[in-house]
Design a protein around this motif. Structure first.
Motif, PDB file in Angstrom:
ATOM      1  N   GLN A 155       0.829  -1.177   0.000  1.00 20.69           N
ATOM      2  CA  GLN A 155       0.000   0.000   0.000  1.00 20.69           C
ATOM      3  C   GLN A 155       0.877   1.246   0.000  1.00 20.69           C
ATOM      4  OE1 GLN A 155       0.605  -1.928   2.508  1.00 20.69           O
ATOM      5  NE2 GLN A 155       0.650  -0.838   4.461  1.00 20.69           N
ATOM      6  N   VAL A 156       0.267   2.359  -0.357  1.00 19.42           N
ATOM      7  CA  VAL A 156       0.998   3.618  -0.415  1.00 19.42           C
ATOM      8  C   VAL A 156       1.274   4.131   0.994  1.00 19.42           C
ATOM      9  CG1 VAL A 156       0.926   6.014  -1.167  1.00 19.42           C
ATOM     10  CG2 VAL A 156       0.008   4.215  -2.649  1.00 19.42           C
ATOM     11  N   GLN A 157       2.514   4.535   1.208  1.00 21.11           N
ATOM     12  CA  GLN A 157       2.889   5.150   2.486  1.00 21.11           C
ATOM     13  C   GLN A 157       3.688   6.412   2.217  1.00 21.11           C
ATOM     14  OE1 GLN A 157       4.839   2.019   4.905  1.00 21.11           O
ATOM     15  NE2 GLN A 157       3.154   2.324   6.329  1.00 21.11           N
ATOM     16  N   LEU A 158       3.337   7.451   2.931  1.00 19.66           N
ATOM     17  CA  LEU A 158       4.099   8.702   2.930  1.00 19.66           C
ATOM     18  C   LEU A 158       4.501   8.972   4.371  1.00 19.66           C
ATOM     19  CD1 LEU A 158       1.794  10.909   0.645  1.00 19.66           C
ATOM     20  CD2 LEU A 158       3.757   9.533  -0.038  1.00 19.66           C
ATOM     21  N   VAL A 159       5.794   9.119   4.606  1.00 16.44           N
ATOM     22  CA  VAL A 159       6.288   9.291   5.970  1.00 16.44           C
ATOM     23  C   VAL A 159       7.116  10.566   6.052  1.00 16.44           C
ATOM     24  CG1 VAL A 159       7.620   8.296   7.843  1.00 16.44           C
ATOM     25  CG2 VAL A 159       6.314   6.792   6.320  1.00 16.44           C
ATOM     26  N   GLU A 160       6.594  11.535   6.800  1.00 16.63           N
ATOM     27  CA  GLU A 160       7.294  12.800   6.984  1.00 16.63           C
ATOM     28  C   GLU A 160       8.275  12.709   8.149  1.00 16.63           C
ATOM     29  OE1 GLU A 160       2.903  13.975   6.001  1.00 16.63           O
ATOM     30  OE2 GLU A 160       3.956  12.497   7.236  1.00 16.63           O
TER      31      GLU A 160
END
Length: 124
Positions: free
Chosen positions: A1-6
């Motif tokens: 799945q798509v993950q965006l981690v700042e």
């Protein structure tokens, strides 16, 4: 799945600099425009900056023009937000977002994927 981690948020003083990073996975990063938004306590989420999928185009909110710079490294699946001359009014949770488009969207509802956010606090 798509993950965006700042990452990269923190507590700084007015006039200081910070660089935020957003690492993406689960998507063809180079096909996505990447945006940064922020939300201060009690306020609506607002647009900060966006960069085109190839990196050749950018757009900024008036409040950050000349102080913030968005960039990306498609080889590392990462987008950055360099924030200089920070002001107390920049205090907010900063979110990165992704949209598969050749355009430069600036509305939050245009975006398909969001990170969890990173807190930036600027003291006087």
């Amino acid at each position: 799945q798509v993950q965006l981690v700042e990452s990269g948020g923190g507590l700084v003083q007015a006039g200081d600099s910070l660089r935020l990073s957003c690492a993406a996975s689960g998507l063809t990063f180079s096909s996505y425009a990447m945006g940064w938004f922020r939300q201060a306590l009690g306020k609506e989420r607002e647009f900060v900056a966006v960069i085109s999928h190839g990196g050749g185009g950018t757009n900024y909110a008036d409040s950050v023009k000349g102080r913030f710079a968005i960039s990306r490294d498609n080889a590392k699946n990462t987008v950055y937000l360099q924030m200089n001359n920070l002001k107390p009014e920049d205090t907010a949770v900063y979110y990165c977002a992704a949209k598969r488009t050749p355009l430069l969207p600036s509305r939050s509802y245009d975006y398909d994927y969001w990170g969890q956010g990173t807190q930036v606090t600027v003291s006087t």
